[in-house]
Design a protein around this motif. Structure first.
Motif, short mmCIF file in Angstrom:
data_model
loop_
_atom_site.label_atom_id
_atom_site.label_comp_id
_atom_site.label_asym_id
_atom_site.label_seq_id
_atom_site.Cartn_x
_atom_site.Cartn_y
_atom_site.Cartn_z
N ASP A 230 0.86 -1.18 0.00
CA ASP A 230 0.00 0.00 0.00
C ASP A 230 0.90 1.23 0.00
O ASP A 230 1.62 1.49 0.98
N THR A 232 0.19 4.20 0.35
CA THR A 232 -0.24 5.28 1.25
C THR A 232 0.08 4.93 2.70
O THR A 232 -0.28 5.70 3.60
N ASP A 233 0.76 3.82 2.93
CA ASP A 233 1.11 3.38 4.27
C ASP A 233 2.60 3.63 4.50
O ASP A 233 3.46 3.02 3.86
N VAL A 485 -3.94 5.95 -4.52
CA VAL A 485 -3.88 4.49 -4.53
C VAL A 485 -5.24 3.92 -4.18
O VAL A 485 -5.90 4.36 -3.25
N ASP A 487 -7.02 0.81 -2.75
CA ASP A 487 -6.78 -0.43 -2.02
C ASP A 487 -7.83 -1.47 -2.37
O ASP A 487 -8.99 -1.15 -2.57
N SER A 507 -4.63 -5.96 -6.86
CA SER A 507 -3.84 -4.98 -6.16
C SER A 507 -3.31 -3.99 -7.18
O SER A 507 -2.77 -4.39 -8.21
#
Length: 995
Positions: A230, A232-233, A485, A487, A507
């Motif tokens: 991910d 954004t993590d 993004v 998810d 994904s």
């Protein structure tokens, strides 16, 4: 001028040479005594002979060491004899000149040339196809002085458009370049990848010198998950505020203890004994599967590959080693990790050996989330580099490598101290008089690594993410690097990877664009210019925006059509419902546009009329020639292989000049494509245009146009590879020096520099996913001029698939290939769209615009979601999907190449359609004096001004008459907004004098 005792530095090796400068050329003459060998090459041969002797002795056989050595020397000298003894470059093609360091001494220079496409006389001769040249002028202060003299001599002979780092103004040059680049990056006009490459270049890093290879950061830290990380993590990212050696706290304590307890009086204390960018430990380690790095690696290892357990074999294992307990592993990465999947594959089938665990080394082991695809791995890595999280941390890494934390107290506090010989200025190599000591010091510098030149002394500025996104251009809005993004939802079911029609459940490394520039646009953002009555009309097959308000098009009969446009801006508003919950400014206003009908004695048209039922092969340059006043139009000259060149004035619609080069090809020309170079493409060097011409005789040719005063008489390079099959489509990209030619059963990729075939690709076999028993699918490349080369290393083609035995029905698909020939996926098109006529890639290579039935569609260029549909621009409001549906034949975005504000589409019904893009209101404000509404006002106000001058300054009648033009301008703008462009404007401009 002549400069002796120089060295040319290349990845393959170093060769002694002499540099000669004439008024027009730079010539390198290599030393005859070296017999074409690189420095150290014969020593490696002797080491290989010694190793071969030991192998044979271990087998119990008799060995003649001298015979083995002589045989190997003879073989190597035969290879070296094929290398040129003299080579030259044309100084008119020089684009950039930079001062360089070589082994931490200021004695080198690096030159860059525009993509020239071979030579001016149609053969290879002694001209070099390479586009860069790295020259070292020797040791000592004499080498520094000779470098400066050569730099001055070269720069004085170079074109004024070249970018030059003059020796007496080097610091000022760096300051200006850094200021411009940093502002562009902060405003999101430059991607993270491009910005880092530019910083590497300004800091002296070069692809020609493996000891100073460009350095890039590790960005991701997750190489073990099954799903794409991910983006954004923050937990999936490496901490860019720390050097690689400081990521492991336990290992860092050992480094700090070494620094604090180091007590050698002749060597300053350091933390890391190895370096993040070295010749053997990083560059040759990661690129061991590519030429020429594989050969260099074998030279360092005595003629063979290193032990298999020490070779680069696994990405997860390499990350674990670089962040583990080993004191020697503090590697950063090379640019290939973010742009070139070829280094991960053992395409050359090298015998890399077997590990102690019994694993035979071949391709590099990738993280599980890459699913075994190097292309997907590279794409995720690139998207991670361009992510918002990485952008927020990137200034900290720049401070470590290029900035204030590179040396001094800041470096100590940041735990970023390396061995003293890696820093410039730590030892004055030029002052060492003892030749043996100097060579030993230089070899130590070459193998221990070299820190880049320090570019910043203050903390690097940061990019303000969300403020800048409100000022993005059209290309940035649709770019994968500015998308949020998406998810995968927990409840989504997995779909088949072969299902190209849906990506839900997969994904994704990126989501949808920030907003859809065509779908979200209001009706006032487009205008449709129909062909004048009575009709029927020939389709417009080619279109090009020129200047700030002009447009030139060519129809199927070869007739030129001129258009003029302006944008009437109003107060902007915001558009919501975008990705990440953001709002973006919407340009409010309307178009004022018309088809120009200038006076002419003869109808301006192409030299040769196409065959009945065929569309003309024609291309219009993106570059304006002759003082930015005319466009170059290339077309089939006589139907027998001749090439026509015409200079057309887009303002007056007249042909300024034309020429036909006979017998360029044996058969008629089928397709033409162009690409700007030099200043026309936003780079240094003389601006111009590269063109590729395909013919029905199965060959193609590359042409270069630099001036309207001197049109070429011969092609620069001739391309083959199709075995006589007619070529349907051609394309080229000067940015990556690749051209493509397409016939029915073959796609050939060529080098622009020398015309060599890089790759031959057959039609794909996986275009359709049909159930068993449906029949055999036969796929060929469709007969269309549509093909696109993307700068990310992809090629988009059009394929036609027929199902046997019922082969009457065909399915048209878009297909995506990598430059290595890997088939990455296809996108079937609806039957009513027909065969696409044109494919245009975006400058960043992440999307393509496809011209077909009903309009232009926008598709993602991605190995993860290949050719995913993004947006569509309809050229008709009709819902009828019959065979008579209008088709889009061509699209152009401009006036600026990189920040377009208007799109123009040529249609099959002879109409032109314009669409406003982001930033058009700001553009129109800067150029409003050239707008049509202002021209109408000037047309009516001019007689009134003359009347006012005759009767004096107090005449009320003159004042009223002078305001008539302004009133008409406002009325026209209102009328156009409410009812569209009518006949009034055409009548007004038809009666005006021809400009």
């Amino acid at each position: 001028r002549a400069f002796e005792n120089c060295s040319q530095i290349k990845c393959e090796g170093t060769r002694k040479c002499s540099l000669l400068l004439t008024a027009t050329h730079l010539i390198l003459e290599y030393d005859v005594d070296t017999e074409g060998l690189f420095e150290g090459e014969m020593m490696a041969v002797h080491e290989e002979a010694e190793r071969q002797k030991m192998i044979e002795e271990s087998g119990g056989g008799s060995v003649d060491e001298e015979k083995i050595r002589d045989a190997m020397e003879k073989r190597q000298k035969e290879i070296a004899a094929l290398r040129p003894q003299s080579i030259r470059w044309n100084l008119s093609e020089l684009s950039h000149v930079y001062l360089r360091r070589y082994r931490l001494r200021d004695s080198a220079i690096e030159l860059f040339f525009i993509p020239s496409g071979g030579t001016s006389f149609g053969g290879y001769g002694l001209y070099s196809p390479s586009t860069s040249l790295f020259i070292d002028f020797g040791p000592g202060y004499e080498g520094v002085s000779r470098r400066d003299d050569a730099a001055f001599a070269i720069m004085k002979r170079a074109p004024p458009q070249s970018i030059k780092q003059w020796p007496d103004r080097a610091a000022q040059f760096l300051h200006e370049q850094l200021n411009r680049l940093t502002i562009g990056w902060v405003e999101s006009r430059i991607s993270n990848f491009d910005y880092l490459l530019h910083l590497n270049m300004l800091a002296g890093r070069s692809y020609n010198d493996t000891c100073q290879y460009p350095v890039m950061p590790w960005v991701l830290s997750n190489y073990k998950s099954e799903e794409v990380p991910d983006l954004t993590d923050p937990d999936n990212f490496r901490d860019l505020t720390k050097p690689m050696g400081a990521l492991n706290p336990e290992r860092l304590q050992d480094f700090i203890e070494r620094f604090n307890t180091f007590a050698d009086p002749s060597i300053p204390p350091f933390m890391y004994g190895s370096h993040y960018s070295t010749n053997a430990g990083v560059v040759l380690h990661f690129l061991v599967r590519l030429h020429p790095f594989a050969g260099l690696h074998r030279q360092l290892q005595g003629g063979h590959f290193d032990v298999a357990d020490r070779l680069f074999a696994s990405v997860p294992r390499t990350w674990d080693m670089c962040t583990g307990s080993s004191a020697a592993e503090v590697k950063e990465l090379t640019p290939e990790w973010y742009c070139n999947p070829a280094f991960l594959k053992n395409t050359n089938n090298f015998k890399l050996g077997t590990t102690q665990d019994g694993d035979v080394l071949g391709d590099v082991v990738l993280p599980p989330w890459a699913k075994g695809s190097p292309e997907k791995f590279i794409e995720v890595m690139r998207n991670a580099l361009e992510s918002d999280i990485c952008s927020s941390m990137l200034p900290d890494w720049i401070d470590l490598i290029f900035g204030r934390k590179q040396q001094g107290p800041e470096a100590i506090a940041a735990h970023n101290v390396f061995f003293y010989l890696t820093y410039f200025g730590s030892v004055d190599v030029a002052a060492i008089e003892d030749e043996g000591l100097r060579q030993a010091t230089e070899l130590q510098i070459a193998h221990f690594g070299q820190c880049p030149m320090q570019l910043f002394v203050r903390p690097h500025v940061r990019r303000v993410q969300y403020v800048n996104k409100k000022r993005l251009s059209f290309y940035q809005i649709i770019s994968a690097y500015n998308s949020g993004v998406v998810d995968k939802k927990a409840g989504d079911e997995e779909t088949s990877e072969d299902d190209s029609s849906s990506t839900r459940g997969k994904s994704q490394a990126f989501g949808q664009p920030l907003y859809l520039p065509f779908f979200s646009a209001p009706l006032s953002h487009w205008v449709h210019l129909d062909a004048p009555p009575p009709g029927p009309h020939s389709p417009l097959v080619n279109v090009r925006l020129a200047g700030t308000d002009r447009c030139l098009a060519v129809d199927a009969r070869g007739v030129f059509h001129c258009f003029r446009w302006a944008w009437k801006a109003e107060e902007s508003s915001s558009i919501g419902g975008c990705a990440n919950g953001s709002t973006f400014p919407l340009d409010n206003g309307c178009f004022i546009a018309q088809r120009e009908l200038p006076r002419f004695r003869t109808v301006p048209r192409l030299v040769h009329k196409a065959r009945e039922g065929e569309l003309p092969a024609v291309a219009i340059s993106k570059t304006l020639f002759a003082g930015r006043s005319v466009l170059l139009v290339l077309s089939d000259g006589d139907g027998r292989g001749g090439l026509a060149m015409q200079l057309v004035d887009p303002a007056k619609g007249s042909v300024r000049g034309e020429a036909v080069i006979r017998s360029v090809h044996v058969s008629h020309i089928t397709s033409i494509a162009t690409d700007p170079i030099g200043t026309a493409a936003g780079h240094g060097g003389v601006g111009g245009e590269l063109a590729i011409v395909g013919s029905a005789d199965g060959t193609a040719s590359i042409w270069r146009f630099m001036s309207s005063h001197y049109l070429p008489l011969r092609p620069r390079v001739r391309l083959s590879g199709h075995g006589g099959s007619p070529i349907h489509a051609v394309g080229l990209s000067s940015s990556i020096h690749i051209s493509a030619t397409v016939s029915k059963r073959r796609l050939c990729l060529h080098s622009i520099g020398n015309g060599n075939i890089i790759r031959v690709i057959d039609p794909p076999t996986d275009t359709l996913d049909l159930p068993e028993g449906s029949g055999e699918v036969v796929t060929t490349f469709a007969k269309t001029p549509a093909v696109a080369i993307c700068v990310q290393g992809f090629v988009v083609t059009v394929c036609e698939s027929r199902i046997k035995p019922n082969s009457s029905r065909s399915v048209i698909t878009l297909h995506l290939f990598s430059l290595e020939g890997v088939s990455l996926g296809s996108k079937p098109l609806e039957s009513w769209r027909g065969v696409p006529h044109k494919i245009v890639p975006t400058p960043d290579g992440t999307a393509v615009l496809v011209c077909s039935g009903r309009g232009i569609t926008l598709h993602r260029v991605s190995a993860i979601t290949p050719l995913e549909f993004i947006d569509e621009w309809h050229i008709t409001e009709s819902e009828d999907l019959s065979s008579n549906i209008p088709h889009a034949y061509d699209i152009d975005l401009g006036p600026s190449l990189n920040r377009p504000v208007v799109a123009a589409a040529s249609c099959s019904n002879g109409a032109l359609r314009l669409h406003a893009l982001a930033g058009i209101s700001m553009f129109s404000e800067r150029h409003k004096k050239l707008g049509i509404s202002q021209s109408v006002g000037s047309l009516m106000a001019a007689p009134a001004r003359r009347l006012k001058n005759v009767f004096g300054k107090a005449s009320a009648m003159g004042n009223k008459a002078a305001d008539v033009g302004k009133e008409i301008s406002r009325e026209i703008s209102t009328d156009v907004k409410e009812r569209g462009v009518g006949g009034f404007l055409g009548g007004m401009f038809g009666k005006g004098k021809t400009k």
